[in-house]
Design a protein around this motif. Structure first.
Motif, PDB file in Angstrom:
ATOM      1  N   GLN A 227      -2.202  12.220   6.661  1.00 46.61           N
ATOM      2  CA  GLN A 227      -3.461  12.386   7.708  1.00 46.61           C
ATOM      3  C   GLN A 227      -4.546  11.971   7.617  1.00 46.61           C
ATOM      4  O   GLN A 227      -5.231  11.100   8.444  1.00 46.61           O
ATOM      5  N   PHE A 228      -5.093  12.053   6.311  1.00 47.03           N
ATOM      6  CA  PHE A 228      -6.288  11.343   5.900  1.00 47.03           C
ATOM      7  C   PHE A 228      -6.127   9.608   6.108  1.00 47.03           C
ATOM      8  O   PHE A 228      -7.333   9.069   6.738  1.00 47.03           O
ATOM      9  N   TRP A 229      -4.977   9.056   5.656  1.00 46.38           N
ATOM     10  CA  TRP A 229      -5.051   7.676   5.871  1.00 46.38           C
ATOM     11  C   TRP A 229      -4.959   7.272   7.351  1.00 46.38           C
ATOM     12  O   TRP A 229      -5.563   6.137   7.695  1.00 46.38           O
ATOM     13  N   TYR A 230      -4.082   8.036   8.173  1.00 45.91           N
ATOM     14  CA  TYR A 230      -4.137   7.440   9.610  1.00 45.91           C
ATOM     15  C   TYR A 230      -5.279   7.841  10.272  1.00 45.91           C
ATOM     16  O   TYR A 230      -5.578   7.510  11.344  1.00 45.91           O
ATOM     17  N   GLY A 231      -6.402   8.963   9.850  1.00 52.01           N
ATOM     18  CA  GLY A 231      -7.729   9.037  10.211  1.00 52.01           C
ATOM     19  C   GLY A 231      -8.605   7.974  10.123  1.00 52.01           C
ATOM     20  O   GLY A 231      -9.707   8.166  10.524  1.00 52.01           O
ATOM     21  N   LEU A 232      -8.251   7.160   9.081  1.00 51.04           N
ATOM     22  CA  LEU A 232      -9.053   6.111   8.582  1.00 51.04           C
ATOM     23  C   LEU A 232      -9.356   5.147   9.447  1.00 51.04           C
ATOM     24  O   LEU A 232      -8.355   4.980  10.503  1.00 51.04           O
ATOM     25  N   THR A 233     -10.345   4.295   9.817  1.00 48.01           N
ATOM     26  CA  THR A 233     -10.324   3.386  10.804  1.00 48.01           C
ATOM     27  C   THR A 233      -9.473   2.069  10.070  1.00 48.01           C
ATOM     28  O   THR A 233      -9.147   1.993   9.106  1.00 48.01           O
ATOM     29  N   LEU A 234      -9.222   1.402  11.094  1.00 55.22           N
ATOM     30  CA  LEU A 234      -8.245   0.006  10.886  1.00 55.22           C
ATOM     31  C   LEU A 234      -8.942  -0.876   9.641  1.00 55.22           C
ATOM     32  O   LEU A 234      -8.133  -1.193   8.542  1.00 55.22           O
ATOM     33  N   SER A 235     -10.433  -1.056   9.733  1.00 54.76           N
ATOM     34  CA  SER A 235     -11.102  -1.663   8.796  1.00 54.76           C
ATOM     35  C   SER A 235     -10.987  -1.045   7.458  1.00 54.76           C
ATOM     36  O   SER A 235     -10.708  -1.434   6.445  1.00 54.76           O
ATOM     37  N   ASP A 236     -11.089   0.290   7.197  1.00 58.07           N
ATOM     38  CA  ASP A 236     -11.001   0.936   6.122  1.00 58.07           C
ATOM     39  C   ASP A 236      -9.646   0.897   5.449  1.00 58.07           C
ATOM     40  O   ASP A 236      -9.337   0.656   4.250  1.00 58.07           O
ATOM     41  N   ARG A 237      -8.392   1.080   6.258  1.00 57.54           N
ATOM     42  CA  ARG A 237      -7.178   0.801   5.822  1.00 57.54           C
ATOM     43  C   ARG A 237      -6.980  -0.550   5.290  1.00 57.54           C
ATOM     44  O   ARG A 237      -6.307  -0.652   4.269  1.00 57.54           O
ATOM     45  N   GLU A 238      -7.350  -1.428   5.996  1.00 58.58           N
ATOM     46  CA  GLU A 238      -7.408  -2.978   5.450  1.00 58.58           C
ATOM     47  C   GLU A 238      -7.917  -2.995   4.128  1.00 58.58           C
ATOM     48  O   GLU A 238      -7.591  -3.826   3.230  1.00 58.58           O
ATOM     49  N   ALA A 239      -9.356  -2.501   3.952  1.00 61.87           N
ATOM     50  CA  ALA A 239      -9.973  -2.613   2.787  1.00 61.87           C
ATOM     51  C   ALA A 239      -9.180  -2.159   1.599  1.00 61.87           C
ATOM     52  O   ALA A 239      -9.056  -2.932   0.441  1.00 61.87           O
ATOM     53  N   PHE A 240      -8.621  -0.886   1.786  1.00 59.58           N
ATOM     54  CA  PHE A 240      -7.751  -0.239   0.743  1.00 59.58           C
ATOM     55  C   PHE A 240      -6.362  -1.190   0.566  1.00 59.58           C
ATOM     56  O   PHE A 240      -6.152  -1.524  -0.622  1.00 59.58           O
ATOM     57  N   THR A 241      -5.737  -1.480   1.629  1.00 62.59           N
ATOM     58  CA  THR A 241      -4.708  -2.104   1.367  1.00 62.59           C
ATOM     59  C   THR A 241      -4.941  -3.524   0.784  1.00 62.59           C
ATOM     60  O   THR A 241      -4.186  -3.953  -0.155  1.00 62.59           O
ATOM     61  N   ASN A 242      -6.047  -4.281   0.994  1.00 65.82           N
ATOM     62  CA  ASN A 242      -6.044  -5.694   0.469  1.00 65.82           C
ATOM     63  C   ASN A 242      -6.361  -5.155  -1.156  1.00 65.82           C
ATOM     64  O   ASN A 242      -6.109  -5.968  -2.025  1.00 65.82           O
ATOM     65  N   PHE A 243      -7.304  -4.257  -1.640  1.00 63.64           N
ATOM     66  CA  PHE A 243      -7.411  -4.154  -2.789  1.00 63.64           C
ATOM     67  C   PHE A 243      -6.257  -3.820  -3.613  1.00 63.64           C
ATOM     68  O   PHE A 243      -5.851  -4.260  -4.652  1.00 63.64           O
ATOM     69  N   LEU A 244      -5.229  -2.966  -2.999  1.00 58.70           N
ATOM     70  CA  LEU A 244      -4.010  -2.620  -3.574  1.00 58.70           C
ATOM     71  C   LEU A 244      -3.060  -3.813  -3.752  1.00 58.70           C
ATOM     72  O   LEU A 244      -2.440  -4.061  -4.787  1.00 58.70           O
ATOM     73  N   GLY A 245      -3.197  -4.621  -2.807  1.00 57.63           N
ATOM     74  CA  GLY A 245      -2.415  -6.016  -3.010  1.00 57.63           C
ATOM     75  C   GLY A 245      -2.809  -6.937  -4.068  1.00 57.63           C
ATOM     76  O   GLY A 245      -2.147  -7.393  -4.687  1.00 57.63           O
ATOM     77  N   ARG A 246      -4.365  -6.802  -4.294  1.00 57.14           N
ATOM     78  CA  ARG A 246      -4.930  -7.700  -5.222  1.00 57.14           C
ATOM     79  C   ARG A 246      -4.176  -7.182  -6.669  1.00 57.14           C
ATOM     80  O   ARG A 246      -4.156  -7.501  -7.711  1.00 57.14           O
ATOM     81  N   GLN A 247      -3.979  -5.823  -6.745  1.00 57.02           N
ATOM     82  CA  GLN A 247      -3.569  -5.087  -7.824  1.00 57.02           C
ATOM     83  C   GLN A 247      -2.026  -5.233  -8.308  1.00 57.02           C
ATOM     84  O   GLN A 247      -1.427  -4.583  -9.228  1.00 57.02           O
ATOM     85  N   GLY A 248      -1.275  -5.767  -7.310  1.00 53.67           N
ATOM     86  CA  GLY A 248       0.173  -5.984  -7.386  1.00 53.67           C
ATOM     87  C   GLY A 248       0.972  -5.095  -6.811  1.00 53.67           C
ATOM     88  O   GLY A 248       2.308  -5.151  -7.003  1.00 53.67           O
ATOM     89  N   TYR A 249       0.566  -4.280  -5.902  1.00 55.61           N
ATOM     90  CA  TYR A 249       1.213  -3.204  -5.200  1.00 55.61           C
ATOM     91  C   TYR A 249       1.948  -3.861  -3.931  1.00 55.61           C
ATOM     92  O   TYR A 249       1.403  -4.722  -3.243  1.00 55.61           O
ATOM     93  N   ASP A 250       3.163  -3.559  -3.426  1.00 57.95           N
ATOM     94  CA  ASP A 250       3.643  -4.149  -2.328  1.00 57.95           C
ATOM     95  C   ASP A 250       2.995  -3.558  -1.171  1.00 57.95           C
ATOM     96  O   ASP A 250       3.167  -2.204  -0.759  1.00 57.95           O
ATOM     97  N   THR A 251       2.271  -4.306  -0.329  1.00 56.84           N
ATOM     98  CA  THR A 251       1.342  -3.601   0.746  1.00 56.84           C
ATOM     99  C   THR A 251       2.250  -3.404   1.808  1.00 56.84           C
ATOM    100  O   THR A 251       1.709  -2.552   2.996  1.00 56.84           O
ATOM    101  N   ASN A 252       3.590  -3.465   2.132  1.00 53.89           N
ATOM    102  CA  ASN A 252       4.442  -3.065   3.222  1.00 53.89           C
ATOM    103  C   ASN A 252       4.981  -1.607   2.980  1.00 53.89           C
ATOM    104  O   ASN A 252       5.689  -1.377   4.002  1.00 53.89           O
ATOM    105  N   LEU A 253       4.574  -1.069   1.826  1.00 55.59           N
ATOM    106  CA  LEU A 253       5.145   0.242   1.898  1.00 55.59           C
ATOM    107  C   LEU A 253       3.896   1.156   1.897  1.00 55.59           C
ATOM    108  O   LEU A 253       2.873   1.472   1.344  1.00 55.59           O
ATOM    109  N   THR A 254       3.905   1.590   3.352  1.00 55.02           N
ATOM    110  CA  THR A 254       2.795   2.430   3.772  1.00 55.02           C
ATOM    111  C   THR A 254       2.616   3.696   2.616  1.00 55.02           C
ATOM    112  O   THR A 254       1.353   4.045   2.578  1.00 55.02           O
TER     113      THR A 254
END
Length: 346
Positions: A227-254
Motif C-alpha cells: 500500500q505504501f509503495w503504490y501510495g508514493l508518487t510516480l517520481s518517488d517510485r522511480e527514484a527508489f527504483t533507479n537507486f535499487l537498479g544501480r545496486q544490482g537488483y532486477d527492477t522488473n520485480l515489483t
C-alpha cells in the motif's frame, strides 16, 4: 538483501495359488544364503545410518545477541522476535557468497534469468559482469522459504551441480521442514566483522535483513508495504527504483522493489548504505517519507525497530584464532561471544 555499501508404498502383493501352500522357514533355519542376505541388508542399513547427516545445531538469539557475536563457523539461530525467521551468521563474506550467490542470481539479481538455475560457469560470468566478486555480490541475504524450495527443486530437475555449502543449506531446509511450497518462513544472513565489515556495519546489515524477514513472514506487513509503495508518487517510485537498479537488483520485480524500499528507507540508517542523495532527494523529503511510513505501520514485533537505535556493539571483533579456524574446517561449531568480561571462546 543488502548490497555492498501417509503411506506411499504402492507394491501389490499377489496371494499364492490355492494348490501351492507356501512353506515358511524361520530366520534361524534360513541357511547360509539367507543369513548372507540378512547380513547384507543389515550392513546396508548400517551404512545408510552412518551416512545420515547430523542435525545442524540451532538456538534462539536476539538482535543484540547476534550483533555481539563473532562466528568462527556458521551459527544458525531462530530470531527471538519471530521464530519463522532463521538467521545464518557467517564467519566471512566468502563463506556467505559461496552458499548464497547462486540463489541471489536466481531470485533477484539483474541481467540473469530467474526461471533457471545458473551453473558454475554462468554464475561466475554473471558475478564478473556485475563488477562484483563472490564475497561482495551481496553483503547480506534474505530469502523466503518458498523461493529456496523452488531453487533446489529446479536445480535438481536441471541437474545443476551444487557446491558443498549449497548442499548444506538444502540439508538445513529439510531439517526445518521448509521444502514444501506452502511454508511460511525466511532465511536472513549476516557476515562476521572483518575486512570491509565493521561491527557497526554488521549491526546495520542485520537490522536491514530483519525487516525483510518480517516482510516475508507477516502478511499484514507485506500488505502494508505494498500500500505504501503504490501510495508514493510516480517520481518517488522511480527514484527508489533507479537507486535499487544501480545496486544490482532486477527492477522488473515489483515486489522486490517495494520490499527493498522499506528496508532501506526505514531500517538502514547508515549513509554508507543509504542516504537522501542516493535517491536524489533532500533529507527533509526523505524524513517526511520515513515518518509517513512509520506513523501507519501495523503494530507488531518489527514496529519498535523502526525508531529504536541499533544495539550497542563492541569497538572491534577479534578474528578467529588459527587453531579455531582449523577446527572449524572439521565442522566444529566454535565462536567468540562478546560478554561483559570480554571475548570468551565457547
Amino acid at each position: 538483501m543488502l548490497e555492498r555499501p501417509g503411506n506411499e508404498d504402492d507394491t501389490v502383493i499377489l496371494p499364492p495359488p490355492p494348490a501351492a501352500k507356501p512353506h515358511r522357514r524361520s530366520v534361524l533355519y534360513a541357511g547360509v544364503g539367507g543369513a548372507a542376505a540378512l547380513l547384507a541388508v543389515a550392513g546396508y542399513s548400517t551404512f545408510r545410518w552412518f551416512r545420515r547427516p547430523k542435525p545442524i545445531p540451532m538456538g534462539t538469539a536476539t538482535e543484540a545477541n547476534i550483533d555481539n557475536t563473532q562466528p568462527c563457523d556458521i551459527i544458525v539461530t531462530y530470531l527471538a522476535l519471530d521464530k519463522k525467521v532463521v538467521v545464518l551468521d557467517f564467519p566471512s563474506l566468502l563463506s556467505q557468497g559461496l552458499m548464497l550467490d547462486r540463489v541471489a542470481a536466481f531470485v533477484e539479481k539483474a541481467n540473469v534469468p530467474h526461471n533457471r538455475v545458473l551453473d558454475d560457469v554462468a554464475l561466475n560470468a554473471a558475478i564478473t559482469a556485475s563488477g562484483d566478486t563472490i564475497s561482495d555480490y551481496y553483503y547480506g541475504h534474505d530469502y523466503q522459504a518458498v523461493a529456496l524450495a523452488r531453487f533446489f527443486a529446479l536445480a535438481e530437475a536441471e541437474n545443476i551441480r551444487l557446491n558443498s555449502q549449497e548442499l548444506w543449506l538444502k540439508q538445513l531446509l529439510k531439517q526445518l521442514g521448509w521444502m514444501s511450497p506452502d511454508t511460511n518462513g525466511a532465511i536472513i544472513t549476516v557476515p562476521a566483522a572483518g575486512g570491509p565489515i565493521t561491527p557497526e556495519m554488521r549491526a546495520v546489515i542485520l537490522r536491514h535483513e530483519i525487516s525483510h524477514g518480517a516482510f516475508y513472514t507477516v502478511p499484514e506487513y507485506r500488505h502494508y508495504t505494498e500500500q505504501f509503495w503504490y501510495g508514493l508518487t510516480l517520481s518517488d517510485r522511480e527514484a527508489f527504483t533507479n537507486f535499487l537498479g544501480r545496486q544490482g537488483y532486477d527492477t522488473n520485480l515489483t515486489e522486490l522493489m517495494l520490499n527493498e524500499t522499506q528496508a532501506y528507507l526505514i531500517f538502514t540508517r547508515d549513509p554508507r548504505f543509504f542516504n537522501a542523495a542516493a535517491i536524489g532527494k533532500t533529507e527533509a523529503e526523505v524524513n517526511q517519507l520515513r515518518q509517513g511510513f512509520i506513523a501507519n505501520m501495523p503494530d507488531f514485533w518489527l514496529t519498535p525497530l523502526a525508531t529504536e537505535a541499533l544495539p550497542p556493539v563492541p569497538a572491534f571483533m577479534p578474528a578467529c584464532k588459527p587453531t579455531q579456524a582449523m577446527l572449524a574446517t572439521r565442522h566444529k561449531r566454535l565462536c567468540l561471544c562478546y560478554q561483559r568480561s570480554g571475548f570468551d571462546c565457547v
